[in-house]
Structure formats: C-alpha cells, structure tokens
Design a protein around this motif. Structure first.
Motif, short mmCIF file in Angstrom:
data_model
loop_
_atom_site.label_atom_id
_atom_site.label_comp_id
_atom_site.label_asym_id
_atom_site.label_seq_id
_atom_site.Cartn_x
_atom_site.Cartn_y
_atom_site.Cartn_z
N PHE A 60 0.89 -1.12 0.19
CA PHE A 60 -0.06 0.07 0.06
C PHE A 60 0.77 1.15 -0.11
O PHE A 60 2.04 1.17 0.49
CB PHE A 60 -1.00 -0.02 1.31
CG PHE A 60 -0.20 0.18 2.66
CD1 PHE A 60 -0.06 1.57 3.00
CD2 PHE A 60 0.21 -0.73 3.35
CE1 PHE A 60 0.39 1.77 4.25
CE2 PHE A 60 0.71 -0.76 4.57
CZ PHE A 60 0.99 0.78 4.99
N ALA A 61 0.45 2.19 -0.29
CA ALA A 61 0.92 3.75 -0.46
C ALA A 61 -0.02 4.56 -0.01
O ALA A 61 -1.28 4.55 -0.30
CB ALA A 61 1.56 3.86 -1.88
N ILE A 62 0.42 5.69 0.72
CA ILE A 62 -0.23 6.71 1.29
C ILE A 62 0.26 7.92 0.59
O ILE A 62 1.54 8.14 0.73
CB ILE A 62 -0.25 6.94 2.59
CG1 ILE A 62 -0.97 5.69 3.43
CG2 ILE A 62 -1.11 8.11 3.10
CD1 ILE A 62 -1.01 5.76 4.87
N ALA A 63 -0.55 8.65 -0.23
CA ALA A 63 0.04 9.74 -0.96
C ALA A 63 -0.57 10.99 -0.58
O ALA A 63 -2.02 11.02 -0.43
CB ALA A 63 -0.44 9.84 -2.47
N PHE A 64 0.03 12.04 -0.16
CA PHE A 64 -0.24 13.40 0.40
C PHE A 64 -0.65 14.29 -0.82
O PHE A 64 0.29 14.22 -1.66
CB PHE A 64 0.53 13.85 1.43
CG PHE A 64 0.79 12.89 2.65
CD1 PHE A 64 -0.24 13.03 3.50
CD2 PHE A 64 1.76 12.15 2.74
CE1 PHE A 64 -0.15 12.11 4.90
CE2 PHE A 64 1.66 10.99 3.82
CZ PHE A 64 0.82 11.34 4.76
N LYS A 65 -1.39 15.36 -0.73
CA LYS A 65 -1.75 16.38 -1.50
C LYS A 65 -0.32 17.02 -2.08
O LYS A 65 -0.02 17.07 -3.30
CB LYS A 65 -2.66 17.37 -1.05
CG LYS A 65 -2.89 18.42 -1.91
CD LYS A 65 -3.85 19.51 -1.47
CE LYS A 65 -3.16 20.28 -0.39
NZ LYS A 65 -3.82 21.41 -0.09
N ASP A 66 0.24 17.36 -0.98
CA ASP A 66 1.69 17.91 -1.30
C ASP A 66 2.57 17.63 -0.25
O ASP A 66 2.27 17.25 0.95
CB ASP A 66 1.66 19.41 -1.73
CG ASP A 66 0.90 20.27 -0.89
OD1 ASP A 66 0.85 19.98 0.45
OD2 ASP A 66 0.16 21.26 -1.15
N ALA A 67 3.86 18.06 -0.32
CA ALA A 67 5.10 18.08 0.86
C ALA A 67 4.44 18.71 1.95
O ALA A 67 4.69 18.04 3.17
CB ALA A 67 6.18 18.05 0.34
N ALA A 68 4.12 19.84 1.95
CA ALA A 68 3.63 20.58 3.16
C ALA A 68 2.55 19.96 3.78
O ALA A 68 2.62 19.84 5.04
CB ALA A 68 3.32 22.13 2.61
N TYR A 69 1.70 19.42 3.19
CA TYR A 69 0.35 18.73 4.00
C TYR A 69 0.80 17.53 4.31
O TYR A 69 0.40 17.21 5.67
CB TYR A 69 -0.83 18.49 2.96
CG TYR A 69 -1.93 18.10 3.39
CD1 TYR A 69 -3.07 18.80 4.49
CD2 TYR A 69 -2.26 16.50 3.61
CE1 TYR A 69 -3.78 18.29 4.87
CE2 TYR A 69 -3.36 16.16 4.21
CZ TYR A 69 -4.02 16.99 5.02
OH TYR A 69 -5.23 16.48 5.55
N GLY A 70 1.54 16.75 3.66
CA GLY A 70 2.36 15.40 4.36
C GLY A 70 3.09 15.80 5.70
O GLY A 70 3.05 15.04 6.34
N PHE A 71 3.87 16.76 5.58
CA PHE A 71 4.35 17.11 6.84
C PHE A 71 3.79 17.62 7.93
O PHE A 71 3.76 17.12 9.03
CB PHE A 71 5.61 18.42 6.39
CG PHE A 71 6.50 18.75 7.62
CD1 PHE A 71 7.41 18.15 8.01
CD2 PHE A 71 5.97 19.77 8.36
CE1 PHE A 71 8.45 18.49 9.12
CE2 PHE A 71 6.88 20.28 9.37
CZ PHE A 71 8.04 19.62 9.88
N ALA A 72 2.74 18.57 7.64
CA ALA A 72 1.79 18.78 8.54
C ALA A 72 0.93 17.66 9.24
O ALA A 72 0.74 17.63 10.41
CB ALA A 72 0.90 19.81 8.02
N THR A 73 0.55 16.70 8.22
CA THR A 73 -0.14 15.59 8.98
C THR A 73 0.75 14.80 9.88
O THR A 73 0.03 14.42 10.99
CB THR A 73 -0.61 14.70 7.91
OG1 THR A 73 -1.62 15.65 6.93
CG2 THR A 73 -1.62 13.58 8.00
N LEU A 74 1.80 14.37 9.49
CA LEU A 74 2.57 13.56 10.22
C LEU A 74 3.30 14.40 11.50
O LEU A 74 3.62 13.56 12.30
CB LEU A 74 3.73 12.93 9.40
CG LEU A 74 3.45 12.19 8.18
CD1 LEU A 74 4.73 11.90 7.18
CD2 LEU A 74 2.74 10.81 8.72
N GLN A 75 3.13 15.59 11.46
CA GLN A 75 3.74 16.26 12.78
C GLN A 75 2.47 16.54 13.51
O GLN A 75 2.61 17.48 14.62
CB GLN A 75 4.30 17.65 12.30
CG GLN A 75 5.68 17.14 11.71
CD GLN A 75 6.51 16.68 12.82
OE1 GLN A 75 6.75 17.36 13.84
NE2 GLN A 75 6.97 15.23 12.75
N ALA A 76 1.07 16.50 13.15
CA ALA A 76 0.12 16.76 13.94
C ALA A 76 0.10 15.87 15.16
O ALA A 76 0.43 14.89 15.33
CB ALA A 76 -1.32 16.40 13.25
#
Length: 137
Positions: free
Chosen positions: A67-83
């Motif tokens: 499986f792969a999880i794809a985030f809209k963009d790098a900024a959103y991925g960073f924010a989600t993983l740092q939430a």
C-alpha cells in the motif's frame, strides 16, 4: 525538503526500533511487505521494507508496494505527520481527499465508490480500529 527529511528520519527511527525494541519487533512478527509514503505527484517518496522483524527504508518509489499513502503535497504531508492527533489528521485527510491510499481493496480505510460494504463487512469494519499508531518509545 522538510517532508523528505521527516520520511528519512521516520525510516531511521523505525529501523532502530526494529532492532532494539522487543514490543515493536513483536508488532512486526510474521509481516513481510513494502509500504510507501509519498506526495501525489511522486516527487517526494520513501518506501519502507518490513521483513524478518526489521524495517529498512529507501528513497523513491517501489514498483509494487502493498500500500502507499499519498499526500496532496509535501507541506500537507509534513503537517499531517507532525500533527498532535495523527489519527484524526489522517482521517480528516482521507475524508477531504487530501490524502489517498493506493491499490485499494476490501478492508481499506476508505472504500472506493464502487466498494460499498455489506452489513457483515460494515460490522467488522466498525469493530476494528481504523488506524493504529505504534509507538517505539
């Protein structure tokens, strides 16, 4: 750049935990798969290899991840993983289509439009946790 660094650091921490943390090793028992985290455009991607109760990571995409999880963009991925509440952040991301799971199938967090679960599947899905966060520390 922050997202790329975060994925690299996650790989490092998970590799260390898979070597030194018996509880984490137990979670990996009998698991043999590859998963990846990436941006939707694939410009930032890292895959994680789970095998023999160990985790390794490599930059870039894998040809056939489980499986792969794809985030809209790098900024959103960073924010989600740092939430602070990662579970809530992931669920909100899936609901608003800012994150996507690749290779969907039965039992996915968010079924595709043509994958409406029947009553028995719905009951088993509601009883199981939607996302489990494993802590190495």
């Amino acid at each position: 750049m922050k997202f790329r660094f975060l994925l690299w650091a996650m790989g490092l921490l998970m590799a260390r935990a898979s070597r030194n943390n018996p509880a984490f090793q137990q979670q990996l028992k009998d698991k043999d798969l590859v998963f990846q985290l990436q941006t939707l455009d694939g410009k930032v991607a890292r895959h994680f290899i789970v095998s023999n109760q160990r985790i390794r990571s490599k930059g870039g995409t894998h040809a056939e991840p489980a499986f792969a999880i794809a985030f809209k963009d790098a900024a959103y991925g960073f924010a989600t993983l740092q939430a602070k509440n990662k579970q809530l952040a992931f669920m909100q991301g899936f609901r608003t289509s800012r994150s996507r799971s690749r290779q969907p199938g039965p039992g996915d967090l968010v079924p595709g439009p043509d994958e409406v679960p029947d009553a028995a599947q719905e009951e088993s899905l509601s009883a199981a946790p939607r996302l489990q966060v494993v802590s190495a520390g």
